[in-house]
Design a protein around this motif. Structure first.
Motif, short mmCIF file in Angstrom:
data_model
loop_
_atom_site.label_atom_id
_atom_site.label_comp_id
_atom_site.label_asym_id
_atom_site.label_seq_id
_atom_site.Cartn_x
_atom_site.Cartn_y
_atom_site.Cartn_z
N PRO A 118 29.35 58.98 36.32
CA PRO A 118 29.85 59.34 37.26
C PRO A 118 29.22 58.89 38.13
CG PRO A 118 29.41 60.93 35.50
CD PRO A 118 29.92 59.05 34.98
N GLY A 119 28.13 58.64 38.39
CA GLY A 119 26.91 57.99 39.18
C GLY A 119 27.15 57.40 40.31
N LEU A 120 27.85 56.16 39.54
CA LEU A 120 28.18 55.42 39.64
C LEU A 120 29.79 55.00 41.30
CD1 LEU A 120 28.00 52.13 37.25
CD2 LEU A 120 26.66 52.58 39.17
N MET A 121 30.31 56.10 40.08
CA MET A 121 31.47 56.38 41.17
C MET A 121 31.17 57.47 42.33
SD MET A 121 33.93 57.84 37.57
CE MET A 121 35.36 58.60 38.94
N ARG A 122 30.37 58.18 42.14
CA ARG A 122 29.39 58.75 43.49
C ARG A 122 29.67 57.60 44.35
NH1 ARG A 122 26.73 64.95 42.89
NH2 ARG A 122 26.80 64.90 45.89
N LEU A 123 28.69 57.14 43.72
CA LEU A 123 27.65 56.03 45.10
C LEU A 123 28.99 55.21 45.95
CD1 LEU A 123 25.67 54.51 45.64
CD2 LEU A 123 25.53 53.16 43.86
N LEU A 124 29.32 54.87 44.52
CA LEU A 124 30.80 53.72 45.45
C LEU A 124 32.04 54.75 46.45
CD1 LEU A 124 31.82 51.76 42.05
CD2 LEU A 124 31.13 50.86 44.13
N SER A 125 32.35 55.78 46.48
CA SER A 125 32.53 56.54 46.97
C SER A 125 32.31 56.61 48.13
CB SER A 125 33.53 57.77 45.94
OG SER A 125 33.80 58.15 44.81
N ALA A 126 30.98 56.49 47.96
CA ALA A 126 29.94 56.95 49.63
C ALA A 126 30.17 55.74 49.54
CB ALA A 126 29.01 57.05 49.11
N LEU A 127 29.75 54.32 50.05
CA LEU A 127 30.00 52.91 49.97
C LEU A 127 31.21 52.54 50.24
CD1 LEU A 127 27.29 51.21 47.98
CD2 LEU A 127 26.92 52.41 49.86
N LEU A 128 32.29 53.49 50.10
CA LEU A 128 33.74 52.45 50.21
C LEU A 128 34.69 53.19 50.50
CD1 LEU A 128 34.25 50.04 46.95
CD2 LEU A 128 33.36 49.71 49.29
N PRO A 129 34.50 54.42 52.01
CA PRO A 129 35.70 55.51 52.43
C PRO A 129 37.07 55.08 52.00
CG PRO A 129 33.64 54.39 54.12
CD PRO A 129 33.41 53.69 52.94
N GLY A 130 37.73 55.84 51.95
CA GLY A 130 38.66 55.90 51.71
C GLY A 130 39.27 56.12 50.36
N VAL A 131 38.35 54.84 49.06
CA VAL A 131 38.56 54.71 48.11
C VAL A 131 38.70 56.35 47.14
CG1 VAL A 131 37.76 53.63 46.02
CG2 VAL A 131 37.26 52.29 47.99
N GLY A 132 38.04 56.81 47.06
CA GLY A 132 38.31 58.09 45.92
C GLY A 132 37.76 58.01 45.23
N PRO A 133 37.19 58.76 44.66
CA PRO A 133 36.55 58.48 42.66
C PRO A 133 37.06 57.94 41.60
CG PRO A 133 36.09 60.47 43.41
CD PRO A 133 37.33 60.47 44.34
N ALA A 134 38.63 58.54 42.17
CA ALA A 134 39.35 57.51 41.04
C ALA A 134 39.97 56.16 41.09
CB ALA A 134 40.85 58.20 40.83
N GLY A 135 39.60 55.68 42.67
CA GLY A 135 39.27 54.49 42.90
C GLY A 135 38.18 53.66 42.48
N ALA A 136 37.29 54.51 43.03
CA ALA A 136 36.03 54.04 42.79
C ALA A 136 35.50 53.84 41.13
CB ALA A 136 34.82 55.04 43.25
N GLY A 137 36.47 54.85 40.23
CA GLY A 137 36.33 54.69 38.18
C GLY A 137 37.02 53.68 38.36
N LEU A 138 38.11 52.96 39.02
CA LEU A 138 38.56 51.91 38.38
C LEU A 138 37.81 50.44 38.99
CD1 LEU A 138 42.41 52.60 39.25
CD2 LEU A 138 41.05 52.50 36.91
N LEU A 139 37.37 50.95 40.30
CA LEU A 139 36.53 49.43 40.79
C LEU A 139 35.54 49.07 39.35
CD1 LEU A 139 36.42 49.93 44.59
CD2 LEU A 139 37.94 48.25 43.41
N ALA A 140 35.10 50.36 39.67
CA ALA A 140 33.36 50.07 38.93
C ALA A 140 34.02 49.58 37.05
CB ALA A 140 33.35 51.75 38.47
N ALA A 141 35.13 49.96 36.03
CA ALA A 141 35.82 49.90 35.10
C ALA A 141 35.92 48.02 34.82
CB ALA A 141 36.46 50.76 34.60
N TRP A 142 36.55 48.04 36.34
CA TRP A 142 37.25 46.31 36.14
C TRP A 142 36.27 45.51 36.53
CZ3 TRP A 142 41.61 47.36 40.93
CH2 TRP A 142 42.48 48.38 39.87
#
Length: 409
Positions: A118-142
């Protein structure tokens, strides 16, 4: 190698493994990839990752198409289902959420979920505006799945040769529950840390192994299996070489730090430093019962009718146990045996979440080494045929798990 004088335990493992493979087959591996040990991983590794991406992309596309056909949002199905919703809530609001299920006498706290993902999700959401936590979670998992595939290949190549390394990655990508590698869950992240930590240990890169073990311990409860592998390998190295450098001592001591730190933090928050986290897990219905719960669930499946997702579990458990025996009989390197053994003991010895057992076993990729080594000796056409068949079955079954299975994955 460790880079210091003398012979490291990793070097001993590699020589023993090479001797069991035999010079002829190793040479055949080199001829197929067009390089020697230092460079052969580039074409073979790229091929392995390419096939992995192809089969996993097929799985994601089948799920997305099925979700669209059913009038559901594919991103929500892949990135916000079941445990993913807990991770999203932690990423957005931090810890502190509890759900009470009166019907099953269960109190579910989000403290059961480890903080790195969840820390990675939050970080990616902040770095990639518009992605959102769900999208950030997918990017991190992929991204973790791709990194994990490369790491799995490197371990397989080091232990059994380039061809077996490629097949190890492919088999890992076409398992029945490999759909989990493409959704917003933590198995891909744990597998990536585990694969590269094991590779680092086998190469004698102790501090890298310890750092990766710390991160694995902050990812999932079973991340302790990575720490156990590093610490036991360090102990073995120290017993074999009493004058081993300080970094071996440091690796053995630091490896469990991430896992232990989160358990201690939860314990302090709950007012029970040593037992607080285990109380949280028990409230979820998850505790270690030496496999009694698993045995009872298997017995019920064998004597009553059950959904497909439940019926498959005893088969996967049985196959995993057989593969574990084969892994031991092939004299796999000690870190691989410890990692796989600890992960299996935690998964199969724990009560609750019967349908999730195959998912929990997904990071145990060393179990596939005996199969990969056997397939490496077979004709290429046979390996291709098996891969294509398994990819199709994995994609279809993955879509069933996410879209139609009656119980959470």
């Amino acid at each position: 190698m460790t880079g210091a004088g003398g012979t490291s335990v990793a070097g001993t493992w590699r020589r023993e493994t090479a001797g069991r493979r035999g010079g002829g087959r190793r040479g055949q591996d080199d001829g197929q990839t067009g390089g020697q040990d230092g460079g052969l991983w580039v074409p073979a590794g790229l091929f392995a990752v390419g096939v992995f991406l192809a089969v996993r992309a097929l799985g994601v596309l089948v799920v997305a198409a099925g979700a669209w056909w059913a009038g559901r949002d594919p991103v929500a199905v892949l990135g916000a289902s079941w445990d993913s919703a807990w991770y999203i809530a932690i990423a957005e609001q931090g810890y502190g959420r509890t759900r009470v299920w009166v019907a099953i006498d269960s109190v579910q706290s989000d403290l059961a979920f480890f903080p790195l993902y969840p820390g990675l999700m939050r970080l990616l959401s902040a770095l990639l505006p518009g992605v959102g936590p769900a999208g950030a979670g997918l990017l991190a998992a992929w991204a973790a799945a791709v990194a994990g595939a490369v790491g799995v290949y490197r371990v397989g190549e080091l232990v059994a040769g380039a061809r077996a390394g490629v097949l190890l990655v492919v088999l890992w990508g076409v398992l029945p529950h490999s759909v989990v590698l493409g959704i917003a869950y933590t198995e891909a992240l744990l597998a990536a840390f585990a694969a590269w930590a094991l590779y680092a240990v086998l190469r004698g890169r102790w501090l890298w192994a310890a750092a990766l073990a710390v991160l694995a311990g902050l990812t999932r409860p079973t991340g302790v299996a990575v720490a156990a592998a590093v610490s036991v390998a360090a102990l073995y190295e120290l017993l074999l070489r009493p004058g081993a450098p300080a970094r071996v001592w440091a690796a053995g001591l630091l490896a469990p730090a991430g896992w232990a730190a989160y358990l201690l933090a939860v314990g302090v928050r709950r007012g029970d430093p040593l037992g607080g986290y285990f109380a949280v897990q028990r409230d979820w219905g998850s505790y270690f019962d030496f496999g009694r719960g698993l045995a009872g669930s298997v017995a019920r499946v064998l004597t009553r009718g059950s959904p497909l997702a439940t019926t498959v579990v005893p088969v996967i458990v049985a196959v995993s146990l057989v593969l574990a025996v084969l892994l031991v009989r092939t004299w796999a390197p000690l870190p691989l045996l410890v990692y796989t053994g600890v992960l299996m003991v935690i998964t199969l010895g724990g009560a609750g979440f019967f349908e999730s057992k195959p998912r929990f076993l997904l990071p145990a990729f060393p179990l596939l080494l005996p199969v990969a080594a056997a397939m490496a000796r077979a004709r290429p056409r046979a390996a291709v045929a098996v891969t294509v068949a398994l990819a199709g079955l994995s994609s279809g079954y993955g879509a069933y798990l996410l879209l139609s299975a009656p119980l959470p994955l």
